[in-house]
Design an enzyme around this catalytic site. Structure first.
Site, PDB file in Angstrom:
ATOM      1  N   THR A   1      -7.444  -5.456  -0.353  1.00  0.00           N
ATOM      2  CA  THR A   1      -6.255  -5.966   0.342  1.00  0.00           C
ATOM      3  C   THR A   1      -6.393  -7.445   0.689  1.00  0.00           C
ATOM      4  O   THR A   1      -5.422  -8.186   0.634  1.00  0.00           O
ATOM      5  CB  THR A   1      -5.997  -5.153   1.628  1.00  0.00           C
ATOM      6  OG1 THR A   1      -7.242  -4.963   2.282  1.00  0.00           O
ATOM      7  CG2 THR A   1      -5.419  -3.805   1.323  1.00  0.00           C
TER       8      THR A   1
ATOM      9  N   ASP B   1      -6.314   4.694  -4.705  1.00  0.00           N
ATOM     10  CA  ASP B   1      -6.322   3.527  -3.818  1.00  0.00           C
ATOM     11  C   ASP B   1      -5.152   2.660  -4.272  1.00  0.00           C
ATOM     12  O   ASP B   1      -5.218   1.999  -5.302  1.00  0.00           O
ATOM     13  CB  ASP B   1      -7.653   2.760  -3.928  1.00  0.00           C
ATOM     14  CG  ASP B   1      -7.808   1.740  -2.808  1.00  0.00           C
ATOM     15  OD1 ASP B   1      -6.781   1.344  -2.216  1.00  0.00           O
ATOM     16  OD2 ASP B   1      -8.954   1.334  -2.542  1.00  0.00           O
TER      17      ASP B   1
ATOM     18  N   ASP C   1     -12.414   4.090  -3.556  1.00  0.00           N
ATOM     19  CA  ASP C   1     -12.906   2.735  -3.831  1.00  0.00           C
ATOM     20  C   ASP C   1     -13.829   2.695  -5.060  1.00  0.00           C
ATOM     21  O   ASP C   1     -14.250   1.603  -5.473  1.00  0.00           O
ATOM     22  CB  ASP C   1     -13.685   2.188  -2.629  1.00  0.00           C
ATOM     23  CG  ASP C   1     -12.765   1.674  -1.523  1.00  0.00           C
ATOM     24  OD1 ASP C   1     -11.635   1.263  -1.832  1.00  0.00           O
ATOM     25  OD2 ASP C   1     -13.180   1.695  -0.343  1.00  0.00           O
TER      26      ASP C   1
ATOM     27  N   ARG D   1     -23.631  -3.592  -4.374  1.00  0.00           N
ATOM     28  CA  ARG D   1     -22.906  -3.350  -3.119  1.00  0.00           C
ATOM     29  C   ARG D   1     -23.889  -2.687  -2.152  1.00  0.00           C
ATOM     30  O   ARG D   1     -23.946  -1.463  -2.027  1.00  0.00           O
ATOM     31  CB  ARG D   1     -21.711  -2.428  -3.389  1.00  0.00           C
ATOM     32  CG  ARG D   1     -20.739  -2.288  -2.232  1.00  0.00           C
ATOM     33  CD  ARG D   1     -19.614  -1.326  -2.585  1.00  0.00           C
ATOM     34  NE  ARG D   1     -18.581  -1.305  -1.586  1.00  0.00           N
ATOM     35  CZ  ARG D   1     -17.520  -2.121  -1.564  1.00  0.00           C
ATOM     36  NH1 ARG D   1     -17.343  -3.013  -2.511  1.00  0.00           N
ATOM     37  NH2 ARG D   1     -16.620  -2.026  -0.610  1.00  0.00           N
TER      38      ARG D   1
ATOM     39  N   LYS E   1     -14.271  -5.747 -10.006  1.00  0.00           N
ATOM     40  CA  LYS E   1     -15.703  -5.979 -10.316  1.00  0.00           C
ATOM     41  C   LYS E   1     -16.190  -4.969 -11.349  1.00  0.00           C
ATOM     42  O   LYS E   1     -16.886  -5.326 -12.297  1.00  0.00           O
ATOM     43  CB  LYS E   1     -16.559  -5.873  -9.038  1.00  0.00           C
ATOM     44  CG  LYS E   1     -16.307  -6.995  -8.039  1.00  0.00           C
ATOM     45  CD  LYS E   1     -17.276  -6.954  -6.868  1.00  0.00           C
ATOM     46  CE  LYS E   1     -16.938  -5.962  -5.786  1.00  0.00           C
ATOM     47  NZ  LYS E   1     -15.665  -6.182  -5.070  1.00  0.00           N
TER      48      LYS E   1
ATOM     49  N   ASP F   1       0.832  -1.219   0.000  1.00  0.00           N
ATOM     50  CA  ASP F   1       0.000   0.000   0.000  1.00  0.00           C
ATOM     51  C   ASP F   1       0.860   1.261   0.000  1.00  0.00           C
ATOM     52  O   ASP F   1       0.686   2.151  -0.834  1.00  0.00           O
ATOM     53  CB  ASP F   1      -0.885   0.053   1.249  1.00  0.00           C
ATOM     54  CG  ASP F   1      -2.034  -0.934   1.218  1.00  0.00           C
ATOM     55  OD1 ASP F   1      -2.594  -1.222   2.283  1.00  0.00           O
ATOM     56  OD2 ASP F   1      -2.360  -1.421   0.127  1.00  0.00           O
TER      57      ASP F   1
ATOM     58  N   ILE G   1      -3.732  -0.096  -3.173  1.00  0.00           N
ATOM     59  CA  ILE G   1      -4.166  -1.493  -3.312  1.00  0.00           C
ATOM     60  C   ILE G   1      -5.609  -1.542  -2.848  1.00  0.00           C
ATOM     61  O   ILE G   1      -5.894  -1.314  -1.663  1.00  0.00           O
ATOM     62  CB  ILE G   1      -3.330  -2.482  -2.465  1.00  0.00           C
ATOM     63  CG1 ILE G   1      -1.893  -2.555  -2.985  1.00  0.00           C
ATOM     64  CG2 ILE G   1      -3.962  -3.879  -2.510  1.00  0.00           C
ATOM     65  CD1 ILE G   1      -1.016  -3.566  -2.242  1.00  0.00           C
ATOM     66  N   ASP G   2      -6.504  -1.786  -3.770  1.00  0.00           N
ATOM     67  CA  ASP G   2      -7.905  -1.973  -3.394  1.00  0.00           C
ATOM     68  C   ASP G   2      -8.155  -3.471  -3.378  1.00  0.00           C
ATOM     69  O   ASP G   2      -7.739  -4.186  -4.303  1.00  0.00           O
ATOM     70  CB  ASP G   2      -8.803  -1.286  -4.435  1.00  0.00           C
ATOM     71  CG  ASP G   2     -10.275  -1.424  -4.076  1.00  0.00           C
ATOM     72  OD1 ASP G   2     -10.605  -1.322  -2.885  1.00  0.00           O
ATOM     73  OD2 ASP G   2     -11.092  -1.636  -4.998  1.00  0.00           O
TER      74      ASP G   2
ATOM     75  N   GLU H   1      -5.624   6.873   0.057  1.00  0.00           N
ATOM     76  CA  GLU H   1      -6.103   6.128   1.224  1.00  0.00           C
ATOM     77  C   GLU H   1      -5.130   6.154   2.410  1.00  0.00           C
ATOM     78  O   GLU H   1      -5.542   6.279   3.558  1.00  0.00           O
ATOM     79  CB  GLU H   1      -6.390   4.664   0.838  1.00  0.00           C
ATOM     80  CG  GLU H   1      -6.945   3.873   2.018  1.00  0.00           C
ATOM     81  CD  GLU H   1      -7.263   2.416   1.689  1.00  0.00           C
ATOM     82  OE1 GLU H   1      -7.063   1.992   0.537  1.00  0.00           O
ATOM     83  OE2 GLU H   1      -7.710   1.717   2.616  1.00  0.00           O
TER      84      GLU H   1
ATOM     85  N   HIS I   1     -18.586  -6.155   3.720  1.00  0.00           N
ATOM     86  CA  HIS I   1     -18.517  -5.003   2.812  1.00  0.00           C
ATOM     87  C   HIS I   1     -19.802  -4.798   2.025  1.00  0.00           C
ATOM     88  O   HIS I   1     -20.034  -3.716   1.485  1.00  0.00           O
ATOM     89  CB  HIS I   1     -17.344  -5.160   1.836  1.00  0.00           C
ATOM     90  CG  HIS I   1     -16.008  -5.084   2.506  1.00  0.00           C
ATOM     91  ND1 HIS I   1     -14.827  -5.227   1.826  1.00  0.00           N
ATOM     92  CD2 HIS I   1     -15.661  -4.878   3.806  1.00  0.00           C
ATOM     93  CE1 HIS I   1     -13.809  -5.112   2.659  1.00  0.00           C
ATOM     94  NE2 HIS I   1     -14.293  -4.906   3.875  1.00  0.00           N
TER      95      HIS I   1
ATOM     96  N   SER J   1     -12.286  -6.039  -4.696  1.00  0.00           N
ATOM     97  CA  SER J   1     -11.744  -4.841  -5.368  1.00  0.00           C
ATOM     98  C   SER J   1     -12.586  -4.318  -6.526  1.00  0.00           C
ATOM     99  O   SER J   1     -13.601  -4.894  -6.905  1.00  0.00           O
ATOM    100  CB  SER J   1     -10.312  -5.097  -5.858  1.00  0.00           C
ATOM    101  OG  SER J   1     -10.307  -5.713  -7.128  1.00  0.00           O
TER     102      SER J   1
HETATM  103  N1  LIG Z   1     -18.050  -1.906   6.168  1.00  0.00           N
HETATM  104  C1  LIG Z   1     -17.645  -1.690   4.917  1.00  0.00           C
HETATM  105  N2  LIG Z   1     -18.560  -1.542   3.920  1.00  0.00           N
HETATM  106  C2  LIG Z   1     -18.180  -1.338   2.650  1.00  0.00           C
HETATM  107  N3  LIG Z   1     -16.878  -1.236   2.261  1.00  0.00           N
HETATM  108  C3  LIG Z   1     -15.931  -1.364   3.209  1.00  0.00           C
HETATM  109  C4  LIG Z   1     -16.257  -1.596   4.566  1.00  0.00           C
HETATM  110  N4  LIG Z   1     -15.109  -1.672   5.257  1.00  0.00           N
HETATM  111  C5  LIG Z   1     -14.099  -1.498   4.377  1.00  0.00           C
HETATM  112  N5  LIG Z   1     -14.589  -1.301   3.130  1.00  0.00           N
HETATM  113  C6  LIG Z   1     -13.878  -1.031   1.892  1.00  0.00           C
HETATM  114  O1  LIG Z   1     -14.026  -2.127   1.014  1.00  0.00           O
HETATM  115  C7  LIG Z   1     -12.900  -2.101   0.149  1.00  0.00           C
HETATM  116  C8  LIG Z   1     -12.761  -3.406  -0.558  1.00  0.00           C
HETATM  117  O2  LIG Z   1     -13.912  -3.610  -1.307  1.00  0.00           O
HETATM  118  P1  LIG Z   1     -14.326  -5.052  -1.857  1.00  0.00           P
HETATM  119  O3  LIG Z   1     -15.045  -5.746  -0.777  1.00  0.00           O
HETATM  120  O4  LIG Z   1     -15.181  -4.701  -3.028  1.00  0.00           O
HETATM  121  O5  LIG Z   1     -13.059  -5.717  -2.222  1.00  0.00           O
HETATM  122  C9  LIG Z   1     -11.781  -1.775   1.073  1.00  0.00           C
HETATM  123  O6  LIG Z   1     -10.747  -1.205   0.300  1.00  0.00           O
HETATM  124  P2  LIG Z   1      -9.192  -1.573   0.644  1.00  0.00           P
HETATM  125  O7  LIG Z   1      -9.022  -3.019   0.380  1.00  0.00           O
HETATM  126  O8  LIG Z   1      -8.499  -0.678  -0.304  1.00  0.00           O
HETATM  127  O9  LIG Z   1      -8.986  -1.202   2.075  1.00  0.00           O
HETATM  128  C10 LIG Z   1     -12.394  -0.811   2.074  1.00  0.00           C
HETATM  129  O10 LIG Z   1     -12.131   0.552   1.761  1.00  0.00           O
HETATM  130 MG   LIG Z   2     -10.093   0.168  -1.412  1.00  0.00          MG
HETATM  131 MG   LIG Z   3      -7.742  -0.209   3.251  1.00  0.00          MG
HETATM  132 MG   LIG Z   4      -6.641   0.182  -0.367  1.00  0.00          MG
END
Ligand SMILES: Nc1ncnc2c1ncn2[C@@H]1O[C@H](COP(=O)(O)O)[C@@H](OP(=O)(O)O)[C@H]1O
Ligand SMILES: [Mg+2]
Ligand SMILES: [Mg+2]
Ligand SMILES: [Mg+2]
Length: 399
Positions: A183, A178, A339, A326, A312, A90, A180-181, A113, A285, A309
């Site tokens: 993670t 971002d 994001d 989502r 999608k 990151d 790394i989206d 981020e 998420h 990430s």
């Molecule tokens: N409660 C929540 N609801 C929705 N998104 C969330 C969440 N908590 C964290 N995230 C976000 O969801 C992202 C990942 O999305 P996905 O589930 O589509 O892979 C994370 O990005 P990072 O991985 O950059 O931290 C983070 O920012």
């Molecule tokens: Mg992200």
């Molecule tokens: Mg993060």
């Molecule tokens: Mg990230």
């Protein structure tokens, strides 16, 4: 006027106009890195071409770093603790992207981020990241030069990371990063994305997504993100791009900047029952249960494809899937602009519609979060109203 006289006038005009028409190009072509300069300043006249070019290179370079972290971690050379590789990737990717933006667009604001506070008190982490950052370069020297080359030292690296602290808003030029989206996907060897978007007065104008673990082939079937079998080996790694009003493209992440992207578009679906919908892997998420009920209402019988990430957004934009849902799990969670900024534009430029659960467009102009929105509903433009109606029926039935 005699024939000779007319001939002389034409000749004099031609001599006078030649330098005006061809002079700058001839002059530029004599400079070092001439091909780069002439290509970018002379032939790319479309809006935001320079921003797109730099954003693509910056994402490509940052993706090289994230791949190195993944493979070095897999070999056990970074750290045994699973948290560390994420952090290293990151911070390192964010530093490299911001360095490229600061070099090319020094007046632009940046919302990113991560922040460097943790590195300022952890010398080991700082030096591990610095080793990676200083040794990660694009193969092509001219491209590396276009990004401004190497960062001076580890302290400058920390300052660059902290340049991503803009509060955002709807005035002027703001980049959203971002590094790394996804993670969790990154750690699993599943999907993740390096994400960069440019907003001008709150509107996303340029979006770039580097997805090292997606198949290059736009028509490859959408695979669930079960991880460990989708890493960036042969045939993987895609760079999605879009500029507002100019369409969306994909190209191999490893391609040279000379390579034109292929235009991508969402699939036109005759019956929503045949649609493929994707959602987060993480149940925290997005609301998997609500999403399953919506799919059922639409007559979809295929199971959802779960992947981490903004891969999608890229996947539905190129027609490998159709719908991305989502739905909020916690009513109080505010989605982050980094994001969604790049993915939102890429899907809309590929013929999709992206809104929140109330049918409002995502509002990137009010700060670091999408505080005016709840959830995300992305679908082909022609089907979006039907999908949204199903979303609202399911959510209303819960109240
Ligand atoms: N409660 C929540 N609801 C929705 N998104 C969330 C969440 N908590 C964290 N995230 C976000 O969801 C992202 C990942 O999305 P996905 O589930 O589509 O892979 C994370 O990005 P990072 O991985 O950059 O931290 C983070 O920012
Ligand atoms: Mg992200
Ligand atoms: Mg993060
Ligand atoms: Mg990230």
């Amino acid at each position: 006027m005699s024939h000779t006289c007319r001939y002389l006038i034409v000749l004099i005009l031609a001599i006078l106009l030649f330098p005006v028409a061809f002079g700058p190009r001839l002059f530029l072509s004599s400079l070092p890195f001439a091909s780069l300069i002439t290509r970018r300043t002379m032939s790319s006249t479309s809006a935001y071409s320079q921003e797109l070019y730099i954003a693509q290179l910056a994402v490509q370079r940052a993706s090289i770093l994230t791949k190195r972290v993944f493979h070095e971690k897999a070999k056990g050379t970074v750290d045994k603790n699973d948290k560390s590789p994420v952090t290293i990737g990151d911070f390192g990717a964010q530093a490299l992207i911001i360095a490229a933006l600061r070099h090319n667009f020094p007046d632009d604001a940046i919302v990113a981020e991560e922040e460097a506070a943790q590195l300022r008190t952890d010398e080991n982490l700082k030096s591990t990241i610095w080793d990676l950052v200083r040794s990660t370069k694009l193969d092509d020297a001219a491209s590396e030069q276009a990004l401004g080359g190497a960062i001076k030292d580890a302290d400058e690296m920390l300052d660059l990371i902290d340049r991503g602290n803009s509060t955002g808003g709807n005035k002027g030029r703001i980049w959203a990063i971002d590094p790394i989206d996804g993670t969790k996907g990154f750690l699993r060897g599943g999907q993740y994305a390096v994400c960069l978007g440019l907003m001008v007065d709150g509107d996303v104008k340029v979006g770039v997504l580097g997805c090292p673990n997606l198949p290059v082939d736009d028509k490859a079937p959408l695979a669930a993100d079960i991880g460990s079998n989708g890493t960036d080996d042969e045939g993987h790694g895609v760079l999605f791009s879009a500029v507002l009003g100019q369409g969306a493209t994909s190209r191999p992440l490893a391609a040279s900047s000379e390579e034109q992207g292929r235009a991508i578009s969402m699939r036109s679906i005759d019956s929503l029952a045949d649609a493929t919908f994707c959602e987060s892997v993480e149940a925290g998420h997005s609301a998997h249960g609500d999403q399953a009920s919506i799919a059922q209402k639409l007559g979809i019988t295929k199971p959802s494809v779960r992947m981490d990430s903004q891969a999608k957004y890229g996947s539905i934009a190129r027609g490998a899937g159709d719908i991305y849902l989502r739905l909020p799990v916690k009513a109080t969670y505010q989605e982050k602009i980094w994001d969604h900024a790049a993915g939102d534009l890429i899907v809309r430029e590929a013929g999709g519609q992206v809104t929140d659960i109330h049918g409002n467009r995502l509002d990137f102009g009010i700060g670091r979060t999408l505080a005016n929105n709840k959830g995300v509903v992305a679908a082909p433009a022609a089907s979006h109203a039907k999908v949204l109606a199903a979303v609202q029926e399911v959510l209303n039935a819960k109240q």
